[in-house]
Design a protein around this motif. Sequence first.
Motif, PDB file in Angstrom:
ATOM      1  N   THR A   1       8.743   0.680   1.811  1.00 25.93           N
ATOM      2  CA  THR A   1       8.179   0.736   3.155  1.00 25.93           C
ATOM      3  C   THR A   1       7.197   1.885   3.219  1.00 25.93           C
ATOM      4  O   THR A   1       7.514   3.006   2.841  1.00 25.93           O
TER       5      THR A   1
ATOM      6  N   THR B   1      14.120  -3.792   4.856  1.00 25.15           N
ATOM      7  CA  THR B   1      13.293  -3.785   3.646  1.00 25.15           C
ATOM      8  C   THR B   1      13.900  -2.895   2.571  1.00 25.15           C
ATOM      9  O   THR B   1      13.845  -3.224   1.390  1.00 25.15           O
TER      10      THR B   1
ATOM     11  N   ASP C   1      12.761  -3.350  -1.255  1.00 25.29           N
ATOM     12  CA  ASP C   1      11.312  -3.253  -1.054  1.00 25.29           C
ATOM     13  C   ASP C   1      10.923  -1.825  -0.678  1.00 25.29           C
ATOM     14  O   ASP C   1      11.750  -1.006  -0.294  1.00 25.29           O
TER      15      ASP C   1
END
Length: 105
Positions: A53, A46, A51
């Motif tokens: 986390t 991720t 992204d």
Amino acid sequence: MEAIINRSIINFLESNQVLSGRQFGFRRGLGTTDLLLSLQHEWSRTSNAGDVTRVLAVDVADAFDKVSHRGVVHKAKCLGLTGHRLSWLINYLESRQIRAVVGED
């Protein structure tokens, strides 16, 4: 006896593919290290994708003693546990007694 019953129930759950692939505890050949490696892999994936986390860690001390035993039995029935395995589980959860004898009765 407890270890024999535990192995019987785990074998049933594994052979019927009832347990999630994300279940690491109480699994043959899997443990904390496997969980940590899986999490590290997911977090790296991720992160590399850009992204975010978020992690929430909870330590539930003595969780087994705090869980609803009736709920455990209900869940076991829903998962297809029957016969002696279910009876052993019910007896273990609902009729636990310890007796120590020193000398003769």
